[in-house]
Design a protein around this motif. Structure first.
Motif, PDB file in Angstrom:
ATOM      1  N   GLY A  79       0.805  -1.213   0.000  1.00 25.94           N
ATOM      2  CA  GLY A  79       0.000   0.000   0.000  1.00 25.94           C
ATOM      3  C   GLY A  79       0.839   1.264   0.000  1.00 25.94           C
ATOM      4  N   SER A  80       0.145   2.386   0.083  1.00 26.76           N
ATOM      5  CA  SER A  80       0.796   3.697   0.028  1.00 26.76           C
ATOM      6  C   SER A  80       0.308   4.591   1.155  1.00 26.76           C
ATOM      7  N   LEU A  81       1.173   5.516   1.551  1.00 22.21           N
ATOM      8  CA  LEU A  81       0.833   6.571   2.492  1.00 22.21           C
ATOM      9  C   LEU A  81       1.570   7.827   2.070  1.00 22.21           C
TER      10      LEU A  81
ATOM     11  N   TYR B 136      18.182   9.561  -1.302  1.00 22.46           N
ATOM     12  CA  TYR B 136      17.507   8.457  -0.639  1.00 22.46           C
ATOM     13  C   TYR B 136      18.493   7.325  -0.390  1.00 22.46           C
ATOM     14  N   PRO B 137      18.299   6.569   0.676  1.00 24.23           N
ATOM     15  CA  PRO B 137      19.091   5.352   0.835  1.00 24.23           C
ATOM     16  C   PRO B 137      18.550   4.286  -0.119  1.00 24.23           C
ATOM     17  N   ASP B 138      19.357   3.287  -0.377  1.00 22.77           N
ATOM     18  CA  ASP B 138      18.943   2.230  -1.308  1.00 22.77           C
ATOM     19  C   ASP B 138      17.682   1.509  -0.842  1.00 22.77           C
ATOM     20  N   SER B 139      17.457   1.464   0.467  1.00 21.02           N
ATOM     21  CA  SER B 139      16.320   0.712   1.004  1.00 21.02           C
ATOM     22  C   SER B 139      14.961   1.283   0.571  1.00 21.02           C
ATOM     23  N   VAL B 140      14.913   2.569   0.205  1.00 24.19           N
ATOM     24  CA  VAL B 140      13.635   3.175  -0.175  1.00 24.19           C
ATOM     25  C   VAL B 140      13.662   3.755  -1.581  1.00 24.19           C
ATOM     26  N   LYS B 141      14.815   3.753  -2.211  1.00 25.36           N
ATOM     27  CA  LYS B 141      14.935   4.367  -3.538  1.00 25.36           C
ATOM     28  C   LYS B 141      13.972   3.696  -4.513  1.00 25.36           C
ATOM     29  N   GLY B 142      13.252   4.521  -5.265  1.00 22.84           N
ATOM     30  CA  GLY B 142      12.267   4.007  -6.211  1.00 22.84           C
ATOM     31  C   GLY B 142      10.896   3.776  -5.612  1.00 22.84           C
ATOM     32  N   ARG B 143      10.804   3.808  -4.285  1.00 19.07           N
ATOM     33  CA  ARG B 143       9.504   3.607  -3.628  1.00 19.07           C
ATOM     34  C   ARG B 143       9.025   4.880  -2.925  1.00 19.07           C
TER      35      ARG B 143
ATOM     36  N   ASN C   5       5.288   4.487  -1.421  1.00 18.59           N
ATOM     37  CA  ASN C   5       4.587   3.472  -2.204  1.00 18.59           C
ATOM     38  C   ASN C   5       5.222   2.102  -1.971  1.00 18.59           C
ATOM     39  N   SER C   6       4.496   1.077  -2.366  1.00 17.76           N
ATOM     40  CA  SER C   6       4.991  -0.306  -2.250  1.00 17.76           C
ATOM     41  C   SER C   6       5.553  -0.565  -0.859  1.00 17.76           C
ATOM     42  N   LEU C   7       4.782  -0.218   0.142  1.00 13.73           N
ATOM     43  CA  LEU C   7       5.263  -0.336   1.521  1.00 13.73           C
ATOM     44  C   LEU C   7       5.470  -1.784   1.920  1.00 13.73           C
ATOM     45  N   LYS C   8       6.484  -1.988   2.760  1.00 13.56           N
ATOM     46  CA  LYS C   8       6.857  -3.312   3.236  1.00 13.56           C
ATOM     47  C   LYS C   8       6.768  -3.331   4.759  1.00 13.56           C
ATOM     48  N   PRO C   9       6.607  -4.496   5.360  1.00 19.56           N
ATOM     49  CA  PRO C   9       6.577  -4.565   6.831  1.00 19.56           C
ATOM     50  C   PRO C   9       7.816  -3.933   7.472  1.00 19.56           C
TER      51      PRO C   9
END
Length: 120
Positions: A16-18, A59-66, A83-87
């Motif tokens: 999901g997205s926020l 951005y750090p690589d962990s969130v880049k593109g999202r 976007n494309s949120l992960k746990p």
């Protein structure tokens, strides 16, 4: 002096997205570098996104593109579109305003944080 108030956090399912918002009060918002950090359940605080006064982002690589950070200087507001949120994105998200004064002294302000929980 700058006061920062975050909003937009909540519970969202994986994928999901926020959109988080951070409204700044006080003067000269446009000259501050703005950033979003998050503090994980392991109590580590990490940079999520930053935007300079000139609009450059990183951005750090962990969130880049999202994740996407943006700012609206007319509204004294910085946004974080997630976007494309992960746990593993679950954390308290904090807004930060920072600048280097002409005296070369650092100046920084933090918001109170907003909780983001990604879970099914």
């Amino acid at each position: 002096q700058v006061q920062l108030v975050e909003s937009g956090g909540g519970l969202v399912q994986p994928g999901g997205s926020l959109r988080l918002s951070c409204v700044a009060s006080g003067s000269a918002f446009s000259i501050y570098k703005m950033a979003w950090y998050r503090q994980t359940p392991r109590n580590e605080r990490e940079l999520v996104a930053a935007i300079t006064a000139g609009g450059s982002t990183n951005y750090p690589d962990s969130v880049k593109g999202r994740f996407t950070i943006s700012r609206d200087n007319a509204k004294n507001t910085v946004y974080l579109q997630m976007n494309s949120l992960k746990p593993e994105d679950t954390a308290v998200y904090y807004c930060k305003a920072a600048r280097l004064k002409p005296s070369l002294q650092s100046e920084a302000y933090w918001g109170q944080g907003t909780q983001v929980t990604v879970s099914s």
